[in-house]
Design an enzyme around this catalytic site. Sequence first.
Site, short mmCIF file in Angstrom:
data_model
loop_
_atom_site.label_atom_id
_atom_site.label_comp_id
_atom_site.label_asym_id
_atom_site.label_seq_id
_atom_site.Cartn_x
_atom_site.Cartn_y
_atom_site.Cartn_z
N ASP A 21 -12.95 -34.81 -23.03
CA ASP A 21 -12.26 -34.00 -24.14
C ASP A 21 -12.41 -34.08 -25.86
O ASP A 21 -12.12 -34.90 -25.95
CB ASP A 21 -10.67 -34.68 -23.68
CG ASP A 21 -10.35 -33.24 -24.82
OD1 ASP A 21 -10.36 -32.50 -25.46
OD2 ASP A 21 -8.60 -34.13 -24.31
N LYS A 35 -13.10 -30.36 -35.75
CA LYS A 35 -13.77 -29.40 -34.51
C LYS A 35 -12.87 -27.78 -35.55
O LYS A 35 -13.98 -26.57 -34.61
CB LYS A 35 -12.71 -29.40 -33.70
CG LYS A 35 -12.65 -28.51 -32.21
CD LYS A 35 -12.20 -29.31 -31.12
CE LYS A 35 -11.89 -28.87 -30.41
NZ LYS A 35 -11.78 -29.51 -28.78
N1 LIG Z 1 5.85 -36.46 -28.32
C1 LIG Z 1 4.81 -35.40 -29.50
N2 LIG Z 1 5.79 -33.80 -29.94
C2 LIG Z 1 5.04 -32.48 -30.64
N3 LIG Z 1 3.83 -33.07 -30.99
C3 LIG Z 1 2.99 -33.84 -30.45
C4 LIG Z 1 3.78 -35.13 -29.88
N4 LIG Z 1 2.79 -36.13 -29.52
C5 LIG Z 1 1.75 -35.41 -29.87
N5 LIG Z 1 2.07 -34.30 -30.49
C6 LIG Z 1 0.88 -33.00 -31.24
O1 LIG Z 1 0.22 -32.78 -30.58
C7 LIG Z 1 -1.10 -32.68 -31.41
C8 LIG Z 1 -2.29 -33.52 -30.98
O2 LIG Z 1 -2.49 -33.30 -29.53
P1 LIG Z 1 -3.85 -32.89 -28.57
O3 LIG Z 1 -3.80 -32.37 -26.96
O4 LIG Z 1 -3.86 -34.95 -29.27
O5 LIG Z 1 -4.71 -32.38 -29.39
P2 LIG Z 1 -6.31 -31.64 -29.30
O6 LIG Z 1 -6.16 -31.26 -28.06
O7 LIG Z 1 -6.63 -30.79 -30.60
O8 LIG Z 1 -6.93 -32.86 -29.92
C9 LIG Z 1 -0.78 -32.86 -33.26
O9 LIG Z 1 -0.56 -32.19 -33.76
C10 LIG Z 1 0.07 -34.25 -32.68
O10 LIG Z 1 1.15 -34.31 -33.70
MG LIG Z 2 -6.77 -30.84 -26.20
#
Ligand SMILES: Nc1ncnc2c1ncn2[C@@H]1O[C@H](COP(=O)(O)OP(=O)(O)O)[C@@H](O)[C@H]1O
Ligand SMILES: [Mg+2]
Lengths: 240, 605
Positions: free
Chosen positions: B8, B69
């Site tokens: 991922d 990305k």
């Molecule tokens: N507990 C939470 N509450 C709200 N937002 C969150 C929380 N934990 C992570 N995030 C947000 O989720 C996003 C990252 O999500 P993720 O699925 O890892 O992203 P990506 O797929 O883009 O890498 C970030 O913007 C982060 O701030």
């Molecule tokens: Mg993702």
Amino acid sequence: MEHQYPTTIKARELPMARSMCWHCQSEVTGEYLCGQCVKVQPLSKDLDYFACFQLPRLLNIDEQQLEQTFYELSRTFHPDFYSTKDESEKAISLGNSAFLNAGYRTLKDPIQRAEYLIRLEAGAVKDIRSNPPADLFEEVLELQEDLEIFRQLVPKGASPELEALREKLQGERERLEKRQAEMEESLKGQFKQWDQVQSRTPLPGDAREEKNSILRAMQEILSNRTYVRNMVNDLLETTG
Amino acid sequence: MSRIVGIDLGTTNSLIAFMDKEGPHVIPGPDGQNKVPSIVGLTDNGMIVGEPAKAHLIRDPSHTIYSVKRFMGKGLADVKDDLKYFPYQLHEKNGVIRIEIGDKTFSPPQVSAMILKELKRRAEEYLKEDISKAVVTVPAYFNDSQRQATKDAGMIAGLEILRIINEPTAASLAYGLQKKTQGLIAIYDLGGGTFDISILKLKDGIFEVLATNGDTHLGGDDFDQLLVDVMVDDIFQTQGLKVGENPDLMQTIRLEAERVKIRLSDETQTRAVIELPNSTYEKVWTRESMETLTMGLVERTLAPCRLALKDAGLTASQIDEVVLVGGNTRMPLVWRKVEELFGKKPHSELNPDEVVALGAAVQADILGGHTTDLLLLDVTPLSLGIETMGGVMSALIRRNTTIPTSAKEMFTTYVDGQTSVDIHILQGERELVKDNRSLARFQLKLPPLPAGVPRVEVNFLIDANGILQVTARDIRTGEAQSVQVKPSHGLTDDEVEGMVRDSFQFATEDIKARQIIEARNEANAIIVATEKALGRAANLIHEKETESIRQILRQLGEVKDGDDHRAIRAKIAEVEKTTHHLAEVLMDATLKEALESKKLSDVIK
Ligand SMILES: Nc1ncnc2c1ncn2[C@@H]1O[C@H](COP(=O)(O)OP(=O)(O)O)[C@@H](O)[C@H]1O
Ligand SMILES: [Mg+2]
């Protein structure tokens, strides 16, 4: 790991591109995997979607069966199952899958199904007209003009004139939507007639004339319907 | 057959997973963490990736690349509105964004490749075997150029990407496998940079995507940004400080804004604290105030949901299960809005951070031929077409068509003796060429004949990765014709090859950076552990011994911030030697204590 889903690949037969396996040259008579070397075989270029899904050329089809056959054939042809195979097999799987997917999409939708059937039978129906009749044409032309005026009024902001026109156009849209529904209803009637002729046994002299007249009637309704539907979409987009 | 892993490659976090007899597993790093922040930093000693680069982000933001990305498969004009959020310089070459940091220039696929390499290394260390093949996920709403750029990244990283699959679809695989669900499901994926919605039908091991929609420009970063804007304005109003002129401070505020957002998922109120050059800025945020501020963003996700439902020919109430994926779906506001739309409570039993990587591993297992009863039937998210007269796009393949799929188009000439036709390939849903995405152009060669006589059939095929392949055939001669497709926003084969070569060169530089990080991490761990041990052994060892241990620890503390990993290692060895006696004393004490308080059998167990 333990999986709950059964993997059934029934030995079905389909028209293939060649009578000999492209790989081991042994005879293939319709199996899509060679009986000798188990390599996937390309589908025949002449195969039509009805034959591919082993359905009779009818317009009311068994959607359950369509889906089931689609899933079954996907399990045979999908590129996911060929990623470790050689380039020729990959290419065949890709081509067969693309055909299968297009076929499923076409047959699943009644309108596309009918359009496809007409094309298949088109050799027999020469004088299929695809222009709308004059009255519908006139009507649409008038609506287009109103729409144009509407579009010019919008940027000038709200006005009684604009509201009146909006109301008129919305009324027109409702009328056209009703008309589209009526057309679809009469299409259903044609579908039924077609299926009746196709299912009659034995077909008296293959009933070409009778069939052609149904096809012609369907084509006319279909192209008028496209016309009306496009107009409805335009109205929806512009007047909300 | 060598093992295929699932990756991922996220905007914010990336993960790598594999599947064995028990099912899919995410591979943890040496630090026990499953997520690798998708951040790359340039240090004097080479590139660093992940958690250490995140620390680097605050120290040296202009040499740290995050959210790369967002730039994949894009030109500069595509991101002009975002430029102000990024501390590094961007320019464009051959339609592709280039990122300048220090005296180096990278294309987005090169930066993604560094993240892929880090993941690959993790997997190789953990599984103790070479990894060369992978399934990589992309947002479902990624276009052809963005997918192609992802493939290029794999190539540069020395990974063969056997398949690109859509993130929500991957999530559905992991979810469906675990829950044995059947029926209609909706996957709502809100990550750091992108939003996707996919509607699937699950039946007898077939995962059929009915429709997908999304916004590749909407994610958690945008939520953070709204909070940042408020605080930056606040700081200017109250202190007269222009944060925009201070990139380091901007990063600090951005990170604090994200922490505030995350805390407000569990708490109803929290305080943002930001150290300014001459003062401390504090602001109380309530969940309510944040929800009011970000409501518009959550509502923007609902329109794609409705469109996807419409394309699938379904109404919201027909959906059996709604699954939430992506970190930002932890926001209670997102929950509420999704529940409101579908009229049912969303599921999130699976870790929303990991479910995509797990699904990628399942797909890898399918490709490897081990899992044979599951099959994904995915769709192309955008309509594909060509430019016709008057700047209008004529669609050849409609959005949400199951892939692989192909469309044939016949081309001929308008003038006698004409020998070529220019073909412009587009992707998008709009009427006019200019409103759609330009994918590529190519020139079709035709034999010099009277107008209308040549007939060349072009086959546009979208493969199972959602990537376009173009072939052509002269109908009169039956011969295949080669087509040289020039991508509008992609690297050429030559460029990719050059970058593969460069990556070997960078690799040697980067080893040094990694050695420093590893030594530094170890030093930190040892300092903490020794301090703790000293506390426990206060009455067991001589004061002089305590003092000499303290002294050597201080020395290690100084050396560890330097750039010489050998010096750090040497000092670590010294610490170990000096604390040898301390360790023995503590061990004896522990054993004695245990023996006194418990029966021997308990201790040995
Ligand atoms: N507990 C939470 N509450 C709200 N937002 C969150 C929380 N934990 C992570 N995030 C947000 O989720 C996003 C990252 O999500 P993720 O699925 O890892 O992203 P990506 O797929 O883009 O890498 C970030 O913007 C982060 O701030
Ligand atoms: Mg993702």
